[in-house]
Design a protein around this motif. Structure first.
Motif, PDB file in Angstrom:
ATOM      1  N   ASP A 105       0.803  -1.227   0.000  1.00  0.00           N
ATOM      2  CA  ASP A 105       0.000   0.000   0.000  1.00  0.00           C
ATOM      3  C   ASP A 105       0.836   1.277   0.000  1.00  0.00           C
ATOM      4  OD1 ASP A 105      -2.269  -1.630   0.252  1.00  0.00           O
ATOM      5  OD2 ASP A 105      -2.085  -1.635   2.446  1.00  0.00           O
ATOM      6  N   PHE A 106       2.165   1.149   0.038  1.00  0.00           N
ATOM      7  CA  PHE A 106       3.000   2.327   0.272  1.00  0.00           C
ATOM      8  C   PHE A 106       2.687   3.461  -0.703  1.00  0.00           C
ATOM      9  CE2 PHE A 106       6.689   4.963  -0.600  1.00  0.00           C
ATOM     10  CZ  PHE A 106       7.040   5.391   0.664  1.00  0.00           C
ATOM     11  N   HIS A 107       2.745   3.200  -1.992  1.00  0.00           N
ATOM     12  CA  HIS A 107       2.563   4.275  -2.967  1.00  0.00           C
ATOM     13  C   HIS A 107       1.124   4.795  -2.976  1.00  0.00           C
ATOM     14  CE1 HIS A 107       6.610   3.948  -4.524  1.00  0.00           C
ATOM     15  NE2 HIS A 107       6.460   2.633  -4.639  1.00  0.00           N
ATOM     16  N   GLY A 108       0.164   3.900  -2.775  1.00  0.00           N
ATOM     17  CA  GLY A 108      -1.218   4.338  -2.712  1.00  0.00           C
ATOM     18  C   GLY A 108      -1.490   5.219  -1.505  1.00  0.00           C
ATOM     19  N   LEU A 109      -0.930   4.837  -0.343  1.00  0.00           N
ATOM     20  CA  LEU A 109      -1.106   5.652   0.853  1.00  0.00           C
ATOM     21  C   LEU A 109      -0.381   6.987   0.719  1.00  0.00           C
ATOM     22  CD1 LEU A 109      -0.796   3.004   3.715  1.00  0.00           C
ATOM     23  CD2 LEU A 109      -2.847   4.244   2.993  1.00  0.00           C
ATOM     24  N   LYS A 110       0.777   6.974   0.095  1.00  0.00           N
ATOM     25  CA  LYS A 110       1.504   8.226  -0.091  1.00  0.00           C
ATOM     26  C   LYS A 110       0.722   9.189  -0.978  1.00  0.00           C
ATOM     27  CE  LYS A 110       6.067  10.106  -1.144  1.00  0.00           C
ATOM     28  NZ  LYS A 110       7.456   9.798  -1.573  1.00  0.00           N
ATOM     29  N   SER A 111       0.095   8.661  -2.008  1.00  0.00           N
ATOM     30  CA  SER A 111      -0.744   9.489  -2.867  1.00  0.00           C
ATOM     31  C   SER A 111      -1.944  10.029  -2.101  1.00  0.00           C
ATOM     32  CB  SER A 111      -1.212   8.670  -4.076  1.00  0.00           C
ATOM     33  OG  SER A 111      -2.082   9.418  -4.891  1.00  0.00           O
ATOM     34  N   LEU A 112      -2.519   9.191  -1.224  1.00  0.00           N
ATOM     35  CA  LEU A 112      -3.684   9.586  -0.452  1.00  0.00           C
ATOM     36  C   LEU A 112      -3.354  10.646   0.591  1.00  0.00           C
ATOM     37  CD1 LEU A 112      -6.711   8.645  -0.313  1.00  0.00           C
ATOM     38  CD2 LEU A 112      -6.005   7.100   1.515  1.00  0.00           C
ATOM     39  N   LEU A 113      -2.127  10.579   1.174  1.00  0.00           N
ATOM     40  CA  LEU A 113      -1.761  11.453   2.288  1.00  0.00           C
ATOM     41  C   LEU A 113      -0.848  12.621   1.883  1.00  0.00           C
ATOM     42  CD1 LEU A 113      -1.088   8.690   4.962  1.00  0.00           C
ATOM     43  CD2 LEU A 113      -3.020  10.284   4.910  1.00  0.00           C
ATOM     44  N   ARG A 114      -0.533  12.728   0.613  1.00  0.00           N
ATOM     45  CA  ARG A 114       0.416  13.774   0.206  1.00  0.00           C
ATOM     46  C   ARG A 114      -0.120  15.178   0.456  1.00  0.00           C
ATOM     47  NH1 ARG A 114      -1.234  15.726  -4.760  1.00  0.00           N
ATOM     48  NH2 ARG A 114      -2.755  14.414  -5.840  1.00  0.00           N
ATOM     49  N   THR A 115      -1.440  15.344   0.538  1.00  0.00           N
ATOM     50  CA  THR A 115      -2.028  16.660   0.834  1.00  0.00           C
ATOM     51  C   THR A 115      -2.476  16.765   2.288  1.00  0.00           C
ATOM     52  OG1 THR A 115      -4.214  15.910   0.077  1.00  0.00           O
ATOM     53  CG2 THR A 115      -2.785  16.974  -1.558  1.00  0.00           C
TER      54      THR A 115
ATOM     55  N   VAL B  47       3.798   7.427   6.105  1.00  0.00           N
ATOM     56  CA  VAL B  47       3.251   6.204   5.517  1.00  0.00           C
ATOM     57  C   VAL B  47       3.957   4.972   6.088  1.00  0.00           C
ATOM     58  CG1 VAL B  47       2.991   4.892   3.380  1.00  0.00           C
ATOM     59  CG2 VAL B  47       2.471   7.341   3.411  1.00  0.00           C
ATOM     60  N   ASP B  48       5.266   5.016   6.202  1.00  0.00           N
ATOM     61  CA  ASP B  48       6.009   3.896   6.785  1.00  0.00           C
ATOM     62  C   ASP B  48       5.534   3.599   8.206  1.00  0.00           C
ATOM     63  OD1 ASP B  48       7.665   3.160   4.665  1.00  0.00           O
ATOM     64  OD2 ASP B  48       9.209   4.638   5.190  1.00  0.00           O
ATOM     65  N   THR B  49       5.290   4.650   8.976  1.00  0.00           N
ATOM     66  CA  THR B  49       4.838   4.482  10.355  1.00  0.00           C
ATOM     67  C   THR B  49       3.475   3.813  10.407  1.00  0.00           C
ATOM     68  OG1 THR B  49       6.068   6.477  10.989  1.00  0.00           O
ATOM     69  CG2 THR B  49       4.390   5.689  12.518  1.00  0.00           C
TER      70      THR B  49
ATOM     71  N   SER C 264       0.632  -2.005  11.987  1.00  0.00           N
ATOM     72  CA  SER C 264      -0.469  -2.627  11.255  1.00  0.00           C
ATOM     73  C   SER C 264      -1.573  -3.154  12.165  1.00  0.00           C
ATOM     74  CB  SER C 264       0.057  -3.777  10.392  1.00  0.00           C
ATOM     75  OG  SER C 264       0.686  -4.759  11.189  1.00  0.00           O
ATOM     76  N   THR C 265      -1.286  -3.385  13.446  1.00  0.00           N
ATOM     77  CA  THR C 265      -2.319  -3.918  14.330  1.00  0.00           C
ATOM     78  C   THR C 265      -3.397  -2.885  14.630  1.00  0.00           C
ATOM     79  OG1 THR C 265      -0.958  -3.346  16.250  1.00  0.00           O
ATOM     80  CG2 THR C 265      -0.818  -5.609  15.432  1.00  0.00           C
ATOM     81  N   VAL C 266      -3.061  -1.603  14.564  1.00  0.00           N
ATOM     82  CA  VAL C 266      -4.044  -0.532  14.740  1.00  0.00           C
ATOM     83  C   VAL C 266      -3.986   0.339  13.500  1.00  0.00           C
ATOM     84  CG1 VAL C 266      -4.702   1.497  16.083  1.00  0.00           C
ATOM     85  CG2 VAL C 266      -3.952  -0.568  17.260  1.00  0.00           C
ATOM     86  N   GLY C 267      -4.957   0.163  12.645  1.00  0.00           N
ATOM     87  CA  GLY C 267      -5.002   0.895  11.393  1.00  0.00           C
ATOM     88  C   GLY C 267      -5.738   0.095  10.343  1.00  0.00           C
TER      89      GLY C 267
ATOM     90  N   ILE D 137      -7.457   4.895   8.019  1.00  0.00           N
ATOM     91  CA  ILE D 137      -7.668   5.484   9.337  1.00  0.00           C
ATOM     92  C   ILE D 137      -6.758   4.776  10.322  1.00  0.00           C
ATOM     93  CG2 ILE D 137      -9.614   3.964   9.915  1.00  0.00           C
ATOM     94  CD1 ILE D 137     -10.817   6.330  11.495  1.00  0.00           C
ATOM     95  N   THR D 138      -6.117   5.550  11.200  1.00  0.00           N
ATOM     96  CA  THR D 138      -5.274   4.983  12.242  1.00  0.00           C
ATOM     97  C   THR D 138      -5.151   5.990  13.379  1.00  0.00           C
ATOM     98  OG1 THR D 138      -3.185   3.833  12.657  1.00  0.00           O
ATOM     99  CG2 THR D 138      -3.063   5.851  11.363  1.00  0.00           C
ATOM    100  N   ALA D 139      -4.600   5.544  14.495  1.00  0.00           N
ATOM    101  CA  ALA D 139      -4.339   6.408  15.646  1.00  0.00           C
ATOM    102  C   ALA D 139      -2.879   6.253  16.025  1.00  0.00           C
ATOM    103  CB  ALA D 139      -5.244   6.033  16.827  1.00  0.00           C
TER     104      ALA D 139
END
Length: 304
Positions: free
Chosen positions: A62-72, A85-87, A92-95, A110-112
């Motif tokens: 999911d790295f590149h997809g999440l980076k695209s989603l969170l870049r803004t 994104v790496d974090t 992975s257990t919470v998210g 979504i994550t905390a």
């Protein structure tokens, strides 16, 4: 939840119709669902498709997809997005990520994140600096800095494509707050990890909209401005944010200035909210009652 380590956590088949061109979702640049697959279509109604959405643990794929989603996430400002994104992936257990299949890019996440646990990360320092710079009220700025420095503060990172169906709101909140965080508190392998999910407060950063003719709200909660006038109406792009805002301890908003807003468009804002776990739970109960929660229905069916 069965099988947390092999978490295909939920699936929903939702009907998605065409968006009104004047709605907030049309004013935000988006490729729609991108990877959606059309399963069935009523030949008499070309405006509705059935789409399967599935929930997964964040993963390396999911790295590149999440980076695209969170870049803004910081509204166009440069920040250490890859580190964020790496974090999320390592925790992975919470998210939760939302996809239309395991191989597709995420259309939501979504994550905390425990701010003190990750306080040395550049991405979190940059988020804090960004929020402090945008907050115009010194009293609220002091409160933000205080909760950022306190142990037990969870930063809620929640983004999804602007035209995702509202029915995703309840199961996403349920997965994070009602399943994953309690699971982590009870079952993480070390006491340090278990304690890191004992959140005492949650800091939300959301997207909302407002009439461009009025000033941005600050302080939230629909308080009247001086002179007895009511502040401009806030339009919530995601259903859960209205309930969280209603129950928040404090909040402030600021305009997104990374792109020009046309005369007939709503002004995009960022809304920052602080809630205690009890306040967040009350907000979720109202959300589930008003919007519904398919996850609870599935649990009840499984128990019967």
């Amino acid at each position: 939840m069965a099988g947390h380590n092999a978490k295909r956590k939920a699936a929903a088949s939702l009907e998605q119709g065409d968006e009104d061109e004047d709605s907030p979702s049309s004013s935000e640049s988006s490729d729609g669902f991108g990877s959606e697959s059309e399963k069935e279509k009523d030949p008499e109604d070309d405006d509705i498709v059935n789409i399967d959405f599935e929930f997964f643990d964040p993963a390396e794929i999911d790295f590149h997809g999440l980076k695209s989603l969170l870049r803004t996430f910081l509204d166009g400002e440069d920040f250490s997005c890859s580190e964020l994104v790496d974090t999320i992936i390592k925790q992975s257990t919470v998210g939760t990520t939302v996809k239309t299949s395991e191989e597709d890019d995420p259309i939501g996440v979504i994550t905390a994140l425990n701010i003190q646990r990750y306080h040395n990360l550049s991405c979190l320092r940059e988020v804090c600096q960004f929020l402090l710079k945008q907050c115009q009220e010194e009293q609220l700025k002091a409160k933000l800095q205080e909760v950022w420095d306190q142990a037990g503060t969870g930063l809620i990172v929640s983004e999804r494509l602007i035209n995702c169906p509202p029915q995703l709101a309840s199961p996403l909140q349920h997965a994070l707050f009602d399943e994953e965080i309690p699971w982590a508190i009870e079952d993480e392998p070390s006491e340090e990890l278990r304690n890191s999910y004992e959140f005492e407060r949650f800091l939300f950063i959301s997207r909302v909209y407002q009439d461009t003719m009025g000033p941005p709200q600050s302080g939230g909660h629909g308080k009247k401005q001086k002179g007895g006038t009511q502040p401009p109406t806030m339009v919530y792009a995601r259903p859960e944010d209205e309930f969280y805002h209603r129950h928040s301890t404090w909040s402030f908003s600021f305009p997104v200035t990374s792109r020009p807003v046309q005369k007939d468009e709503l002004q995009p804002l960022r809304l920052v909210m602080l809630l205690t776990p009890d306040q967040a739970a009350t907000a979720r109960k109202e959300l589930y009652r008003v919007v519904g929660n398919a996850a609870l229905g599935q649990e009840a069916a499984g128990a019967s």
